[in-house]
Scaffold this active site. Structure first.
Site, PDB file in Angstrom:
ATOM      1  CG  MET A 269      -1.798   1.161   1.388  1.00  0.00           C
ATOM      2  SD  MET A 269      -2.955   1.313  -0.008  1.00  0.00           S
ATOM      3  CE  MET A 269      -3.139   3.083  -0.073  1.00  0.00           C
ATOM      4  CD  GLU A 270      -1.413   3.446  -3.354  1.00  0.00           C
ATOM      5  OE1 GLU A 270      -1.285   2.220  -3.120  1.00  0.00           O
ATOM      6  OE2 GLU A 270      -2.382   3.921  -3.966  1.00  0.00           O
ATOM      7  CG  ASN A 271      -0.265   3.700   3.533  1.00  0.00           C
ATOM      8  OD1 ASN A 271      -1.452   3.705   3.274  1.00  0.00           O
ATOM      9  ND2 ASN A 271       0.379   2.603   3.909  1.00  0.00           N
ATOM     10  CD  GLU A 304       2.222  -0.530  -3.678  1.00  0.00           C
ATOM     11  OE1 GLU A 304       1.506   0.475  -3.535  1.00  0.00           O
ATOM     12  OE2 GLU A 304       1.784  -1.599  -4.174  1.00  0.00           O
TER      13      GLU A 304
HETATM   14  N1  B3K Z   1      -3.512   0.703  -3.744  1.00  0.00           N
HETATM   15  C1  B3K Z   1      -3.295  -0.538  -3.084  1.00  0.00           C
HETATM   16  C2  B3K Z   1      -4.456  -1.451  -3.128  1.00  0.00           C
HETATM   17  C3  B3K Z   1      -5.441  -1.229  -2.077  1.00  0.00           C
HETATM   18  C4  B3K Z   1      -6.478  -2.320  -2.087  1.00  0.00           C
HETATM   19  C5  B3K Z   1      -7.566  -2.044  -1.119  1.00  0.00           C
HETATM   20  N2  B3K Z   1      -8.540  -3.126  -1.043  1.00  0.00           N
HETATM   21  C6  B3K Z   1      -2.093  -1.239  -3.596  1.00  0.00           C
HETATM   22  C7  B3K Z   1      -1.689  -0.884  -4.956  1.00  0.00           C
HETATM   23  O1  B3K Z   1      -2.367  -1.077  -5.927  1.00  0.00           O
HETATM   24  O2  B3K Z   1      -0.651  -0.306  -5.086  1.00  0.00           O
HETATM   25 ZN    ZN Z   2      -1.392   0.358  -7.122  1.00  0.00          ZN
END
Ligand code: B3K
Ligand code: ZN
Length: 885
Positions: A269-271, A304
């Protein structure tokens, strides 16, 4: 069955937010059996909203509200209403500070959404709608806020306290706790919020951007895993440099953190500045990680990181636009991986995934456009369509514009929309504005679901020296979309003769400037089109859809000899491989018929000749040889069939592989011996290619009836120092008829790796994929193994997911026991983790593809799931859509 039916949300109903939240100040107290979250939100009415006097509706789920105040005045019970999904405050000023205190239970949160515990670690996952499980908020991506986060936790249990942005202050309290304050200067949607608290070690490195900014890169892992971070670190550095060079995008803070956690619903996850990763996508070392694992780490770390621009700096207005960030970022990471390794091999791997998994999604009950019109649960839309097909759409734009204009388009997109929450339309518009190209018709790719079919025929006129291609396009109905308008399809092609590509001139046109001689893009925009090529000296074989220039199915009635010709003469690596696939599909389909008609199972000699030639072609990349020699998968043959006869497909492929092994055994031995070496392991393209070919040879050799390869295989299993070779040998042994060796290998493997959970997941998966009869019973036994834990998504996927989605012959047992097993697990997982439950449900939803007897049994299980009480929205949506007529 649920009490009230979940609501469908429509893109057409999108409204701008009624309120904004300019700043968000969060304070977390992390206790062992609960967490207390204080939020101080600066809220202001949005003057652009049409509901000027709207009540404030903040989203919130599973929160225990302790107090709430507006501008310092506590609210009484009469001032607000709390429902299972909202906190509603009818009367609020136009601008105010809202303070709330809620209690949450991270240690009981098995959904792994919101704030939860993974082993002894607190961590968060907020995308898409997890933030509402942390505090009351406007949990939608077009509400962007500046965050400050303070974390208080026990100092010895949680020495590391992390959140987004910069660590501005920290301190120690007298009661054994300590605290840290983090400030993120960038406005962001709440889905990018993150918090981590735990006992972690970190591996760090410095990085200097092209403009001279210093960035501290840190990877936080459990102490036992610090020896597995080098590959992720070098991948991160390569990705940062690549984004600077290829897209002109630099990193924008002085700190970039990655944290590895065991329990995670997806890859990573790219937080903002605090990426959280599934351990399986960050940890790697040769002894425990396969080549595919190393490549996955490289691709996901890059993915990410790339989101920092495509997703974070420019984010999505609403979740219907998910492919805006995901499709674009997958395209970016695929290009990065191609530049780091072999472009053709990467393309073939990506197309294989698209053709099997995405095409089958497009043909099934959950088919949706890359920008869906509606959903019940957004988590169900993190799909191969949004991601991989979405990337194909961006790839087509890149090809249509050409490299220079595509770069201008992406610069314009990032500059124009920096700091904004935007739509797919904004992306396409930037591409149009920067290039001057018209993408009006191209936009249909965003709104129409389904896989277009291109039916092409060709004829040569010897006297007129012309070659005519007739191209027709069509696209079958998908749920909610009966009729489709023609797509704009770029068809990259050439005409190949024994002496190479023939220079192309199209009758009535001279616009091929800039294209390499011999290759051209045909713009397919109508239902039927004709192209006449002039000055063609001899009858060519068309090489069509080069590089897989569009996500379509292509039908051209090649003779088997023409396919043989393309396998040896095509200069496009993808088409060369694809010709072998097409020949393989025909041969396997022959064998399916032989099986169904009780005839002798024979392999067309031409396939054997083609494979022999490939095995003896020293100019070919060994990875390409391995890819060509891998017959089309059962999944691909199934996707191409109208009615899948699982047993026949399995039997056909098995027999074909045995015959190939027998016929070509000398070549396989030569390859196996020639590619074995003792070089120290490196995850380089060259070494990976050699290992893949060597193991492809071993796989075939293990099918020989005389058992002559067993000794080499056992030796490889017990002496190899890299997991790629160990695992390949393990898989070959457990799929062999040598039952005693199988049991010994299973025990030895476990004893050797019991302290490495990621390796044990591979062990579960290898057993789940075993093609022998009785595997369902083995899987059931493994569910009770001490190392199995259904609450851990990696383990659930490794055992239940692998068995039900990739072990067709065992899953589709005629008595329905495989279906019953899956439904039982879905019912359990529905309570624990709805996202994983819904994802694992996939194989049952494709019931329409199977023989009538299987269909009935699969529907019985779907209905059994539908009947349970407390069905999650996630599972409800997939089951109902799958059963809908
Ligand atoms: N953006 C997240 C995926 C989140 C999924 C939530 N159910 C990872 C990615 O695609 O980079
Ligand atoms: Zn993504």
């Amino acid at each position: 069955m649920r009490d009230s039916l979940p609501k469908t949300i429509f893109l057409k109903d999108y409204q701008v937010p009624e309120f904004f939240i300019d700043t968000t100040d969060l304070h977390f107290t992390l206790n062992e059996d609960s967490a207390v979250v204080r939020a101080r939100l600066a809220i202001r009415r949005n003057s652009a909203s049409s509901s000027v006097a709207a009540e404030l509706h903040l989203m919130g789920q599973e929160l225990k509200l302790q107090s709430i105040a507006i501008d310092g005045q506590p609210l009484s019970k009469a001032d607000f209403e709390v429902t299972s999904e909202f906190l509603i405050i009818p009367n609020v000023p136009d601008e105010f500070i809202l303070e709330s205190v809620v209690e949450i239970l991270p240690h009981k949160n098995t959904s792994l959404e919101g704030l939860y515990k993974s082993s002894n670690l607190f961590c968060t996952q907020c995308e898409a709608e997890g933030f509402r499980k942390i505090t009351y908020f406007l949990d939608r991506p077009d509400v962007m806020s500046v965050y400050t986060t303070t974390i208080v936790a026990d100092r010895s249990k949680y020495p590391v306290l992390l959140s987004n942005g910069n660590n501005t202050e920290k301190g120690v309290n007298g009661d054994g706790t300590h605290w840290a304050r983090w400030e993120d200067p960038f406005r962001k949607p709440c889905y990018l919020f993150a918090l981590v608290a735990g006992d972690l070690e970190c591996v760090e490195k410095g990085y200097t951007t092209l403009s001279g900014k210093n960035v501290d890169l840190k990877i936080f892992v459990e102490a036992k895993d610090t020896d597995k971070c080098d590959h992720a670190m070098s991948s991160l550095i390569n990705a940062m440099r690549w984004d600077e060079e290829v897209y002109g995008r630099e990193y924008d803070l002085n700190i970039f953190n990655i944290v590895a956690v065991d329990d995670f619903n997806m890859g990573a996850m790219e937080n903002k500045s605090l990426n959280i990763f599934n351990t399986s996508c960050v940890l790697a070392k040769p002894e425990t990680t396969t080549d595919a694992g190393f490549q996955r780490v490289e691709g996901i770390v890059a993915h990410e990181y790339f989101h920092n621009w495509s997703g974070n700096r420019v984010t999505c207005r609403d979740w219907f636009q998910l492919s805006l960030k995901e499709g674009f970022t997958v395209f970016r990471d695929a290009e990065f991986s191609s530049d780091m390794g072999s472009r053709t091999v990467k393309r073939i791997e990506d197309v294989t995934l698209l053709r099997t998994v995405q095409f089958s999604e497009d043909a099934g009950p959950m088919a949706h456009p890359i920008r869906p019109d509606s959903f019940i649960e957004i988590s169900n839309f993190y799909t191969v369509t949004i991601y991989e097909k979405g990337a194909e759409i961006v790839r087509m734009i890149a090809h249509l514009l050409g490299e220079a204009d595509f770069r201008k388009g992406s610069d314009l997109y990032f500059d124009r929309h920096d700091g904004q929450a935007v739509t797919c339309e904004d992306f396409v518009k930037a591409m149009e504005d920067a290039s001057g190209k018209n993408l009006i018709q191209f936009r249909r790719w965003y709104s129409q679901a389904g896989t277009p079919l291109l039916t092409v025929s060709g004829s040569y006129d010897r006297d007129g020296r012309t070659y005519t291609l007739n191209v027709e396009q069509s696209c079958g109905p998908t749920p909610g979309q009966k009729e489709k308008e023609p797509f704009h399809i770029p068809l990259l092609m050439s005409l190949v003769s024994a002496s190479g590509e023939i220079p192309l001139n199209i009758l009535g046109s001279d616009d091929e400037a800039g294209r390499p001689r011999g290759e051209m893009v045909l713009d397919i925009t109508e239902s039927k089109q004709q192209f006449i090529f002039t000055d063609i000296p001899e009858e060519p074989v068309p090489s069509l859809l080069r590089g897989f220039s569009a996500p379509v199915k292509l039908s051209f009635d090649y003779s088997r000899d023409q396919l043989m010709f393309l396998i040896t003469h095509d200069t496009d690596g993808f088409c060369k491989w694809d010709a072998a696939q097409q020949l393989g599909v025909r041969v396997l389909n022959d064998m399916v018929s032989f099986y169904q008609n009780d005839e002798e199972m024979l392999v067309d000699q031409r396939l054997l000749d083609a494979y022999r030639a490939i095995l003896n072609d020293n100019d070919l990349d060994p990875a390409m040889v391995a890819l060509i020699l891998a017959l089309p998968s059962e999944a691909y043959i199934s996707e191409l069939s109208d009615e899948v006869d699982v047993l026949a497909i399995n039997a056909a492929r098995k027999s074909a592989r045995k015959i190939i092994a027998n016929e070509l055994q000398e070549d396989f031995w030569r390859i196996y011996k020639g590619h074995s070496n003792n070089l120290p392991y490196q995850p380089t393209c060259d070494q990976i290619a050699r290992r893949s070919l060597k193991n492809c040879a071993l796989d075939y050799l293990m099918l020989l009836e005389d058992g002559s390869a067993l000794e080499s295989c056992l030796a490889q299993f017990s002496t190899s120092s890299n997991m790629t070779d160990v695992l390949q040998a393990f898989i070959a042994i457990i799929n062999s008829p040598h039952k005693d060796k199988k049991q010994t290998a299973i025990g030895d493997f476990y004893d050797r790796w019991e302290n490495e959970p990621l390796v044990i997941n591979q062990w579960f998966m290898a057993q789940a994929l075993c093609s022998a009869t009785g595997t369902l019973d083995d899987v059931k036994k493994l569910m009770n193994h001490a190392a199995f834990d259904i609450t851990n998504p990696n383990k659930a996927r490794a055992l239940i997911g692998a068995f039900t989605s990739q072990n067709s012959v065992n899953f589709h047992q005629p008595d329905g026991s495989g279906y019953r097993f899956l439904a039982d697990q879905i019912i359990v997982l529905n309570e624990i983790n709805p996202q994983i439950a819904s994802r694992l449900l996939g194989p049952l939803t494709k019931w329409r593809k199977y023989l009538p007897s299987s269909q009935q049994l699969m529907k019985v299980e779907l209905n059994r799931i539908l009947a349970i009480s407390d069905l999650s929205k996630d599972v409800y949506e997939v089951v109902t859509k799958s059963l809908a007529v």
